[in-house]
Design a protein around this motif. Sequence first.
Motif, PDB file in Angstrom:
ATOM      1  N   ARG A   1      10.794   3.062  -8.804  1.00 56.52           N
ATOM      2  CA  ARG A   1      11.002   2.817 -10.188  1.00 56.52           C
ATOM      3  C   ARG A   1      11.232   1.080  -9.976  1.00 56.52           C
ATOM      4  O   ARG A   1      11.010   0.118 -10.926  1.00 56.52           O
ATOM      5  CB  ARG A   1      12.352   2.621 -10.901  1.00 56.52           C
ATOM      6  CG  ARG A   1      12.062   3.939 -12.075  1.00 56.52           C
ATOM      7  CD  ARG A   1      13.020   4.368 -13.299  1.00 56.52           C
ATOM      8  NE  ARG A   1      14.150   4.363 -11.664  1.00 56.52           N
ATOM      9  CZ  ARG A   1      14.550   6.189 -11.060  1.00 56.52           C
ATOM     10  NH1 ARG A   1      13.676   7.369 -11.380  1.00 56.52           N
ATOM     11  NH2 ARG A   1      15.665   6.423 -10.792  1.00 56.52           N
ATOM     12  N   SER A   2      11.664  -0.080  -8.670  1.00 64.95           N
ATOM     13  CA  SER A   2      11.579  -1.107  -7.818  1.00 64.95           C
ATOM     14  C   SER A   2      10.298  -1.570  -8.256  1.00 64.95           C
ATOM     15  O   SER A   2      10.413  -2.820  -7.615  1.00 64.95           O
ATOM     16  CB  SER A   2      12.781  -0.927  -7.131  1.00 64.95           C
ATOM     17  OG  SER A   2      14.012  -0.404  -7.420  1.00 64.95           O
TER      18      SER A   2
ATOM     19  N   ARG B   1       5.247  -4.849 -10.414  1.00 61.85           N
ATOM     20  CA  ARG B   1       5.703  -5.788  -9.534  1.00 61.85           C
ATOM     21  C   ARG B   1       4.321  -5.581  -8.507  1.00 61.85           C
ATOM     22  O   ARG B   1       4.204  -7.858  -7.816  1.00 61.85           O
ATOM     23  CB  ARG B   1       6.800  -5.218  -8.934  1.00 61.85           C
ATOM     24  CG  ARG B   1       7.374  -5.541  -8.390  1.00 61.85           C
ATOM     25  CD  ARG B   1       8.986  -5.311  -7.876  1.00 61.85           C
ATOM     26  NE  ARG B   1       9.608  -6.077  -7.083  1.00 61.85           N
ATOM     27  CZ  ARG B   1      10.402  -6.394  -5.869  1.00 61.85           C
ATOM     28  NH1 ARG B   1      11.216  -5.462  -6.769  1.00 61.85           N
ATOM     29  NH2 ARG B   1      10.876  -6.808  -5.684  1.00 61.85           N
ATOM     30  N   LEU B   2       4.169  -4.822  -7.736  1.00 56.80           N
ATOM     31  CA  LEU B   2       3.166  -4.742  -6.623  1.00 56.80           C
ATOM     32  C   LEU B   2       1.897  -6.216  -6.891  1.00 56.80           C
ATOM     33  O   LEU B   2       1.343  -6.185  -5.626  1.00 56.80           O
ATOM     34  CB  LEU B   2       2.778  -3.737  -6.291  1.00 56.80           C
ATOM     35  CG  LEU B   2       3.439  -2.690  -5.482  1.00 56.80           C
ATOM     36  CD1 LEU B   2       3.307  -1.579  -6.175  1.00 56.80           C
ATOM     37  CD2 LEU B   2       4.667  -3.382  -4.394  1.00 56.80           C
TER      38      LEU B   2
ATOM     39  N   TYR C   1       0.586  -1.582  -0.106  1.00 55.87           N
ATOM     40  CA  TYR C   1       0.051   0.291  -0.247  1.00 55.87           C
ATOM     41  C   TYR C   1       0.928   1.930  -0.004  1.00 55.87           C
ATOM     42  O   TYR C   1       0.668   2.451  -0.874  1.00 55.87           O
ATOM     43  CB  TYR C   1      -0.653  -0.153   1.048  1.00 55.87           C
ATOM     44  CG  TYR C   1      -1.213   1.672   2.155  1.00 55.87           C
ATOM     45  CD1 TYR C   1      -2.414   2.606   1.261  1.00 55.87           C
ATOM     46  CD2 TYR C   1      -0.802   1.998   3.015  1.00 55.87           C
ATOM     47  CE1 TYR C   1      -2.834   3.180   1.383  1.00 55.87           C
ATOM     48  CE2 TYR C   1      -0.699   3.146   3.083  1.00 55.87           C
ATOM     49  CZ  TYR C   1      -2.048   3.835   2.078  1.00 55.87           C
ATOM     50  OH  TYR C   1      -2.518   5.298   2.435  1.00 55.87           O
ATOM     51  N   THR C   2       1.708   1.430   1.100  1.00 57.97           N
ATOM     52  CA  THR C   2       2.708   2.958   1.273  1.00 57.97           C
ATOM     53  C   THR C   2       3.473   2.614  -0.401  1.00 57.97           C
ATOM     54  O   THR C   2       3.361   3.919  -0.978  1.00 57.97           O
ATOM     55  CB  THR C   2       3.643   2.459   2.032  1.00 57.97           C
ATOM     56  OG1 THR C   2       3.649   1.748   2.973  1.00 57.97           O
ATOM     57  CG2 THR C   2       4.945   3.389   2.222  1.00 57.97           C
ATOM     58  N   TYR C   3       3.980   1.314  -1.117  1.00 63.29           N
ATOM     59  CA  TYR C   3       4.354   2.179  -2.405  1.00 63.29           C
ATOM     60  C   TYR C   3       3.396   2.450  -3.216  1.00 63.29           C
ATOM     61  O   TYR C   3       3.757   3.355  -4.378  1.00 63.29           O
ATOM     62  CB  TYR C   3       5.471   1.097  -2.987  1.00 63.29           C
ATOM     63  CG  TYR C   3       6.351   0.906  -2.046  1.00 63.29           C
ATOM     64  CD1 TYR C   3       7.379   1.314  -3.023  1.00 63.29           C
ATOM     65  CD2 TYR C   3       6.842  -0.306  -1.601  1.00 63.29           C
ATOM     66  CE1 TYR C   3       9.271   1.530  -2.182  1.00 63.29           C
ATOM     67  CE2 TYR C   3       8.180  -0.799  -1.508  1.00 63.29           C
ATOM     68  CZ  TYR C   3       9.201  -0.074  -1.872  1.00 63.29           C
ATOM     69  OH  TYR C   3      10.484   0.019  -1.045  1.00 63.29           O
ATOM     70  N   ARG C   4       2.362   1.752  -3.595  1.00 62.19           N
ATOM     71  CA  ARG C   4       1.666   2.122  -4.470  1.00 62.19           C
ATOM     72  C   ARG C   4       0.874   3.434  -4.024  1.00 62.19           C
ATOM     73  O   ARG C   4       0.774   4.178  -5.072  1.00 62.19           O
ATOM     74  CB  ARG C   4       0.060   0.819  -4.859  1.00 62.19           C
ATOM     75  CG  ARG C   4      -0.395   1.099  -5.201  1.00 62.19           C
ATOM     76  CD  ARG C   4      -1.549   0.670  -5.590  1.00 62.19           C
ATOM     77  NE  ARG C   4      -1.407  -1.120  -6.238  1.00 62.19           N
ATOM     78  CZ  ARG C   4      -2.294  -1.276  -7.529  1.00 62.19           C
ATOM     79  NH1 ARG C   4      -2.182  -0.622  -8.226  1.00 62.19           N
ATOM     80  NH2 ARG C   4      -1.327  -2.836  -7.052  1.00 62.19           N
ATOM     81  N   HIS C   5       0.670   3.904  -2.993  1.00 61.46           N
ATOM     82  CA  HIS C   5      -0.485   4.717  -2.674  1.00 61.46           C
ATOM     83  C   HIS C   5       0.594   6.624  -1.955  1.00 61.46           C
ATOM     84  O   HIS C   5       0.012   7.138  -1.981  1.00 61.46           O
ATOM     85  CB  HIS C   5      -1.187   4.256  -1.806  1.00 61.46           C
ATOM     86  CG  HIS C   5      -2.258   3.387  -2.585  1.00 61.46           C
ATOM     87  ND1 HIS C   5      -3.573   3.957  -3.232  1.00 61.46           N
ATOM     88  CD2 HIS C   5      -2.779   1.960  -2.377  1.00 61.46           C
ATOM     89  CE1 HIS C   5      -4.355   3.493  -3.461  1.00 61.46           C
ATOM     90  NE2 HIS C   5      -3.326   1.968  -3.325  1.00 61.46           N
TER      91      HIS C   5
END
Length: 494
Positions: free
Chosen positions: A292-293, A298-299, A280-284
């Motif tokens: 980029r990683s 990927r998620l 959630y943190t990465y996506r939102h």
Amino acid sequence: MQQVVIIGAGMGGLAAALRLQAHGFDVTVLEKQPRPGGRSSVIEECGFRVDTGPTILVMKDAFEDTYRAIGENLNERVEFVRLDPNYRIYYHDDTHLDLYSDPAKLAEEVERVAPGSGAQLARFMADSAAKYALGMAFVERNYTQITDLANPVALRRLLQTRAYQNLYRQVARAFGGSDKLAKAFSFHSMFLGLSPFEALAMYSLITYADLALGMWYPLGGIYRIVEDMLHLAQQMGVTVRTNAPVEQICIEAGRVRGVRLASGEEVPADIVVSNADLPYTYRHLVAPEHRRSYPDARLERMDYACSGYLLYLGVDRTYPHLQHQALYFSEDYRANLDAIFRTRTLPDAPSFHLNVPTVTDPSLAPPGHSLLYVLAPMPNLTAGIDWEAAAPVVREKLLAQLERIVDPDIREHIVWERDYRPTDFLHDFNAAHGTAFGSLSHGFFQSAYFRPHNKAPDVDGLYFVGQGTYPGIGLPMVHISSRLVTERILEEWS
Ligand SMILES: Cc1cc2nc3c(=O)[nH]c(=O)nc-3n(C[C@H](O)[C@H](O)[C@H](O)COP(=O)(O)OP(=O)(O)OC[C@H]3O[C@@H](n4cnc5c(N)ncnc54)[C@H](O)[C@@H]3O)c2cc1C
């Protein structure tokens, strides 16, 4: 003084806050919910006080370590009772087995259920102890590169214990094919959101931790520990703000600069540690150009753990025949687990965990009353189940089993009731796909080095703590995670 913002006041976020503040950082915790604790929350209503999430405390040393790190002694601040038996297991045919920590009593129980299996138990426990030693070598450390996995002692243990095999099949073989014992000694992988039919035999290490290291109940419930950590946080000068949802992690020139709340307020920081679900943190919270990683694709490909349906009941009776903790295994256990993990459909006959904390701690209910907590693992929200329609169906099935196990008249004695659904995990905690125990399941490629690291690869100053990073799911693991991220930050910032 360096400013740290921690997003989320789950047990991992709070533990990291205490450790970092003790090392001289100026820590602010921002929590979206009105009450800190995250998945370890509590409901206090009508004289009942129920832990809404975790109820089982194993690997107590991991909790004690957080306290030691800030110069405190957990056992002087919270009173613990050791549970034994750890669980009573109810089978569909009205038989049961008590899983004792006491080895002699446990041997008697397994002999009663499957005569001749006492010696098998001794071998199984010795083998699980070796798996525990193997697993802990990978749990208690940070990772930087894949060669960090190279460990000749661990490799020898891996081959000796055949920890790479299938969990359920290996346990069934260890107990001469006894299905009842195979269930009783393999279900523990469910606590990591993994079916024992799909998990690695390595996860017998949880069975070992449960039975050999002991299981504890903190008087007042698990939330008593959260309350104590909050008290310490206040004393140490940590700022904990509730009703403060973070909407974005602010990044400039590849470095964190702080966070922006949903209210628009910006809170500056040199370091941001996210305790919110990692996917959630990465996506939102992180703009795509800064991850980029971890692009959306990927998620999406990651393997997400299961969810759960919970029923909390206050009843105006006490039940001397009950144990504090129990599990009920439905007749077609395999079909139940396949529904959760493979076909992702509503289980026909749910297995469940029954926790009756008033057996040990009557203070959690008015005099003469009991508190019942029922947790039935369910598919996560990728299953597309309509929970408005499904919840009453599951409730009915659970009550029908409670009539058999607890009290044929239980319905007439319910004086207080609440439920908690997979949709609530998403809504309350931003839990990816409404996952319950933690977001990312613990297959081989989502464990140790392969689990997302506690330091963001593309942003300086962004770290993670809690179940989404290593070591992973469960309260002892998130305490260990708080130590690992603190070590990482100290290496890089002092
Ligand atoms: C029903 C259930 C039973 C369980 N049983 C056990 C058990 O018996 N024993 C055990 O060891 N473990 C158990 N677990 C697992 C354990 O509870 C979790 O793995 C652990 O609590 C996770 O802690 P955490 O610190 O990683 O984060 P969480 O508890 O998930 O906390 C994350 C916090 O971040 C907050 N947050 C999210 N987004 C934002 C945002 N944008 N801004 C601000 N805040 C945000 C959330 O509101 C939440 O408070 C259970 C879990 C559940 C749900």
